[in-house]
Scaffold this motif. Structure first.
Motif, PDB file in Angstrom:
ATOM      1  N   VAL A  12      11.259 -27.622   7.060  1.00 58.70           N
ATOM      2  CA  VAL A  12       9.956 -27.045   7.679  1.00 58.70           C
ATOM      3  C   VAL A  12      10.165 -25.510   7.852  1.00 58.70           C
ATOM      4  CG1 VAL A  12       8.271 -26.942   9.749  1.00 58.70           C
ATOM      5  CG2 VAL A  12       9.332 -29.113   8.984  1.00 58.70           C
ATOM      6  N   ALA A  13      11.403 -25.141   8.338  1.00 60.91           N
ATOM      7  CA  ALA A  13      11.536 -23.655   8.240  1.00 60.91           C
ATOM      8  C   ALA A  13      11.524 -23.027   7.150  1.00 60.91           C
ATOM      9  CB  ALA A  13      13.000 -23.346   9.151  1.00 60.91           C
ATOM     10  N   ALA A  14      12.406 -23.465   6.088  1.00 58.55           N
ATOM     11  CA  ALA A  14      12.199 -23.186   4.558  1.00 58.55           C
ATOM     12  C   ALA A  14      10.797 -22.898   4.067  1.00 58.55           C
ATOM     13  CB  ALA A  14      12.821 -24.146   3.699  1.00 58.55           C
ATOM     14  N   ALA A  15       9.771 -23.986   4.375  1.00 54.98           N
ATOM     15  CA  ALA A  15       8.207 -23.813   4.145  1.00 54.98           C
ATOM     16  C   ALA A  15       7.882 -22.563   4.682  1.00 54.98           C
ATOM     17  CB  ALA A  15       7.711 -24.898   4.136  1.00 54.98           C
ATOM     18  N   SER A  16       7.995 -22.565   6.089  1.00 58.53           N
ATOM     19  CA  SER A  16       7.484 -21.323   6.392  1.00 58.53           C
ATOM     20  C   SER A  16       8.144 -19.840   6.129  1.00 58.53           C
ATOM     21  CB  SER A  16       7.954 -21.233   8.203  1.00 58.53           C
ATOM     22  OG  SER A  16       7.263 -22.094   8.496  1.00 58.53           O
ATOM     23  N   LEU A  17       9.390 -19.898   5.705  1.00 60.11           N
ATOM     24  CA  LEU A  17       9.775 -18.561   5.303  1.00 60.11           C
ATOM     25  C   LEU A  17       9.380 -18.286   3.771  1.00 60.11           C
ATOM     26  CD1 LEU A  17      12.091 -16.201   5.271  1.00 60.11           C
ATOM     27  CD2 LEU A  17      13.654 -18.219   4.308  1.00 60.11           C
ATOM     28  N   SER A  18       9.032 -19.424   3.065  1.00 60.39           N
ATOM     29  CA  SER A  18       8.897 -19.248   1.563  1.00 60.39           C
ATOM     30  C   SER A  18       7.322 -18.510   1.765  1.00 60.39           C
ATOM     31  CB  SER A  18       8.527 -20.700   0.930  1.00 60.39           C
ATOM     32  OG  SER A  18       8.166 -20.322  -0.347  1.00 60.39           O
ATOM     33  N   GLY A  19       6.415 -18.988   2.938  1.00 56.47           N
ATOM     34  CA  GLY A  19       4.984 -18.397   2.969  1.00 56.47           C
ATOM     35  C   GLY A  19       4.986 -17.203   3.427  1.00 56.47           C
ATOM     36  N   THR A  20       6.068 -16.792   4.129  1.00 55.21           N
ATOM     37  CA  THR A  20       6.342 -15.346   4.596  1.00 55.21           C
ATOM     38  C   THR A  20       6.662 -14.410   3.568  1.00 55.21           C
ATOM     39  OG1 THR A  20       7.049 -16.303   6.823  1.00 55.21           O
ATOM     40  CG2 THR A  20       7.578 -13.814   6.491  1.00 55.21           C
ATOM     41  N   LEU A  21       7.662 -15.018   2.633  1.00 54.82           N
ATOM     42  CA  LEU A  21       7.934 -14.057   1.526  1.00 54.82           C
ATOM     43  C   LEU A  21       6.769 -13.641   0.466  1.00 54.82           C
ATOM     44  CD1 LEU A  21      11.310 -15.574   0.727  1.00 54.82           C
ATOM     45  CD2 LEU A  21      10.988 -13.132   1.901  1.00 54.82           C
ATOM     46  N   ALA A  22       5.755 -14.963   0.670  1.00 55.11           N
ATOM     47  CA  ALA A  22       4.603 -14.543  -0.303  1.00 55.11           C
ATOM     48  C   ALA A  22       3.567 -14.056   0.204  1.00 55.11           C
ATOM     49  CB  ALA A  22       4.155 -16.161  -0.634  1.00 55.11           C
ATOM     50  N   GLY A  23       3.732 -13.477   1.567  1.00 52.17           N
ATOM     51  CA  GLY A  23       2.693 -12.565   2.248  1.00 52.17           C
ATOM     52  C   GLY A  23       1.688 -13.401   3.112  1.00 52.17           C
ATOM     53  N   ARG A  24       1.996 -14.559   3.379  1.00 54.56           N
ATOM     54  CA  ARG A  24       0.881 -15.652   4.198  1.00 54.56           C
ATOM     55  C   ARG A  24       1.701 -15.497   5.825  1.00 54.56           C
ATOM     56  NH1 ARG A  24       1.684 -18.636  -0.498  1.00 54.56           N
ATOM     57  NH2 ARG A  24       3.023 -20.024   0.591  1.00 54.56           N
ATOM     58  N   PRO A  25       0.857 -15.997   6.470  1.00 54.78           N
ATOM     59  CA  PRO A  25       1.815 -16.089   7.974  1.00 54.78           C
ATOM     60  C   PRO A  25       2.516 -17.201   7.898  1.00 54.78           C
ATOM     61  CG  PRO A  25      -0.961 -15.986   8.038  1.00 54.78           C
ATOM     62  CD  PRO A  25      -0.374 -15.974   6.478  1.00 54.78           C
ATOM     63  N   ALA A  26       3.261 -17.025   8.779  1.00 49.84           N
ATOM     64  CA  ALA A  26       4.302 -17.929   9.155  1.00 49.84           C
ATOM     65  C   ALA A  26       3.857 -19.535   9.410  1.00 49.84           C
ATOM     66  CB  ALA A  26       5.429 -17.636  10.154  1.00 49.84           C
ATOM     67  N   ALA A  27       2.834 -19.535  10.242  1.00 52.45           N
ATOM     68  CA  ALA A  27       2.229 -20.811  10.478  1.00 52.45           C
ATOM     69  C   ALA A  27       1.179 -21.274   9.273  1.00 52.45           C
ATOM     70  CB  ALA A  27       1.459 -20.647  11.570  1.00 52.45           C
ATOM     71  N   ALA A  28       1.189 -20.682   8.285  1.00 51.66           N
ATOM     72  CA  ALA A  28       0.559 -21.057   7.115  1.00 51.66           C
ATOM     73  C   ALA A  28       0.671 -22.560   6.528  1.00 51.66           C
ATOM     74  CB  ALA A  28       0.384 -20.218   5.897  1.00 51.66           C
ATOM     75  N   PRO A  29       2.064 -22.827   6.578  1.00 56.13           N
ATOM     76  CA  PRO A  29       2.336 -24.228   5.907  1.00 56.13           C
ATOM     77  C   PRO A  29       1.942 -25.317   6.994  1.00 56.13           C
ATOM     78  CG  PRO A  29       4.284 -22.768   5.658  1.00 56.13           C
ATOM     79  CD  PRO A  29       3.109 -22.021   6.438  1.00 56.13           C
ATOM     80  N   LEU A  30       2.100 -25.033   8.127  1.00 56.85           N
ATOM     81  CA  LEU A  30       1.456 -26.224   9.114  1.00 56.85           C
ATOM     82  C   LEU A  30       0.214 -26.412   9.268  1.00 56.85           C
ATOM     83  CD1 LEU A  30       3.887 -24.776  12.393  1.00 56.85           C
ATOM     84  CD2 LEU A  30       4.156 -26.602  10.754  1.00 56.85           C
ATOM     85  N   ARG A  31      -0.746 -25.211   9.113  1.00 52.94           N
ATOM     86  CA  ARG A  31      -2.022 -25.480   8.860  1.00 52.94           C
ATOM     87  C   ARG A  31      -2.514 -26.237   7.538  1.00 52.94           C
ATOM     88  NH1 ARG A  31      -2.453 -19.970  10.871  1.00 52.94           N
ATOM     89  NH2 ARG A  31      -2.699 -19.054   8.586  1.00 52.94           N
ATOM     90  N   GLU A  32      -1.853 -25.630   6.356  1.00 53.37           N
ATOM     91  CA  GLU A  32      -1.913 -26.333   5.194  1.00 53.37           C
ATOM     92  C   GLU A  32      -1.728 -28.052   5.461  1.00 53.37           C
ATOM     93  OE1 GLU A  32      -2.846 -27.201   0.975  1.00 53.37           O
ATOM     94  OE2 GLU A  32      -3.408 -25.689   2.508  1.00 53.37           O
ATOM     95  N   ALA A  33      -0.543 -28.282   6.028  1.00 54.74           N
ATOM     96  CA  ALA A  33      -0.082 -29.780   6.267  1.00 54.74           C
ATOM     97  C   ALA A  33      -1.142 -30.488   7.012  1.00 54.74           C
ATOM     98  CB  ALA A  33       1.159 -29.636   7.166  1.00 54.74           C
ATOM     99  N   ALA A  34      -1.834 -29.833   8.128  1.00 57.23           N
ATOM    100  CA  ALA A  34      -2.814 -30.551   8.767  1.00 57.23           C
ATOM    101  C   ALA A  34      -4.151 -30.529   7.764  1.00 57.23           C
ATOM    102  CB  ALA A  34      -3.341 -29.559   9.869  1.00 57.23           C
ATOM    103  N   ARG A  35      -4.335 -29.683   6.933  1.00 55.15           N
ATOM    104  CA  ARG A  35      -5.564 -29.830   6.166  1.00 55.15           C
ATOM    105  C   ARG A  35      -5.175 -31.160   4.974  1.00 55.15           C
ATOM    106  NH1 ARG A  35      -6.937 -28.929   1.223  1.00 55.15           N
ATOM    107  NH2 ARG A  35      -4.939 -28.204   0.395  1.00 55.15           N
ATOM    108  N   LEU A  36      -3.998 -31.203   4.530  1.00 53.62           N
ATOM    109  CA  LEU A  36      -3.809 -32.348   3.805  1.00 53.62           C
ATOM    110  C   LEU A  36      -3.578 -33.646   4.361  1.00 53.62           C
ATOM    111  CD1 LEU A  36      -0.980 -30.743   1.538  1.00 53.62           C
ATOM    112  CD2 LEU A  36      -3.231 -31.183   0.701  1.00 53.62           C
TER     113      LEU A  36
END
Length: 288
Positions: A12-36
């Protein structure tokens, strides 16, 4: 089972770090998970739904089963003397998983993505196995706990750097990540995951991050001295080293270009295999 939960949290931390490196908020993966989780599943015409679901579920299952033999501070969830063999076998399960997803959805691009992963697996698996065998040969054991404890004051990454480098490359290929992301390539509109939506897509992506975290965790006992280190307890040293390797692996997705499949396969057969075999030969001489 604590080790499995820790590696899951690191995924989960790797997903957040990947999003941060891509310029997205750190919580973006969690929001995407909730959407899916609440999104409707999409189905293609004449898709083999049971086969697709088996493939989707098997990927995170393979990551979880591989995590059972990864020790933290000298203790693993599954005590076995053939941990290296078990870990490698779960990678083959991952091959089948991605291929089943590509085949089952009855979509041309998805099928090509599945076959790409099989081709990539055939290219990286032999160098990967030789890298694992090199570490096992030096420790006279297939037990990851024994291999980690056998390194003493000199990590295997220091005196067998080629095997360590080959392992990191194959870890990226195993998780079809970064330079080896062709199975989910943009040129295939998403490849094997193209037709997946809703919970199915979430589970597949979770399995991908899980494989990445498990590969980073296994690198610690194989090449980085396991939980050995000053001041801190062994499990904490294992965690710190795993986080360091995982951060490096995650960074490659944004720091390195995706390699063409044919070039990687050529490099694997003509460069990686001879290099790691030479490394294994040197280690064998030293050990004998």
């Amino acid at each position: 089972m604590v080790e499995v939960l820790v590696l899951g949290a690191l995924a989960v931390a790797a997903a957040s770090l990947s999003g941060t490196l891509a310029g997205r908020p750190a919580a973006a993966p969690l929001r995407e998970a909730a959407r899916l989780l609440t999104a409707q599943r999409r189905r293609t015409v004449r898709a083999d739904v049971p086969l697709t679901r088996i493939g989707v579920v098997t990927l995170p299952l393979a990551a979880a089963l591989a995590a059972l033999v990864v020790p933290f501070g000298g203790r693993a969830a599954l005590s076995t003397s053939v941990g290296v063999v078990w870990f490698n076998a779960m990678e083959v399960v991952a091959w089948a998983s991605v291929w089943l997803v590509g085949w089952g959805v009855n979509s041309a691009y998805a099928l090509v993505g599945g076959y790409r992963f099989v081709a990539q697996g055939l290219a990286y698996e032999l160098p990967h196995m030789f890298a694992l065998i090199t570490a096992s040969l030096a420790a006279h054991s297939l037990d990851l706990r024994v291999i980690g404890g056998a390194q003493g004051g000199l990590w295997y990454a220091v005196w067998m750097p080629v095997a360590f480098a080959v392992y990191l490359v194959s870890a990226l290929a195993m998780a079809f990540w970064g330079p080896f992301g062709h199975p989910l390539g943009a040129d295939l509109a998403g490849g094997a995951a193209l037709e997946l939506s809703g919970p199915d897509r979430l589970v597949l992506l979770a399995g991908r991050y899980g494989l990445l975290a498990v590969a980073a965790g296994a690198a610690v006992p194989l090449f980085l001295g396991g939980g050995a280190g000053p001041l801190l307890p062994g499990w904490l040293w294992s965690l710190v080293k795993t986080c360091a390797v995982l951060s490096l692996l995650v960074w490659t997705r944004h720091g390195l270009p995706v390699l063409r499949m044919d070039r990687f396969m050529t490099a694997a057969w003509t460069v990686l295999i001879p290099a790691v075999l030479l490394q294994m030969f040197v280690v064998a001489i030293v050990v004998v």
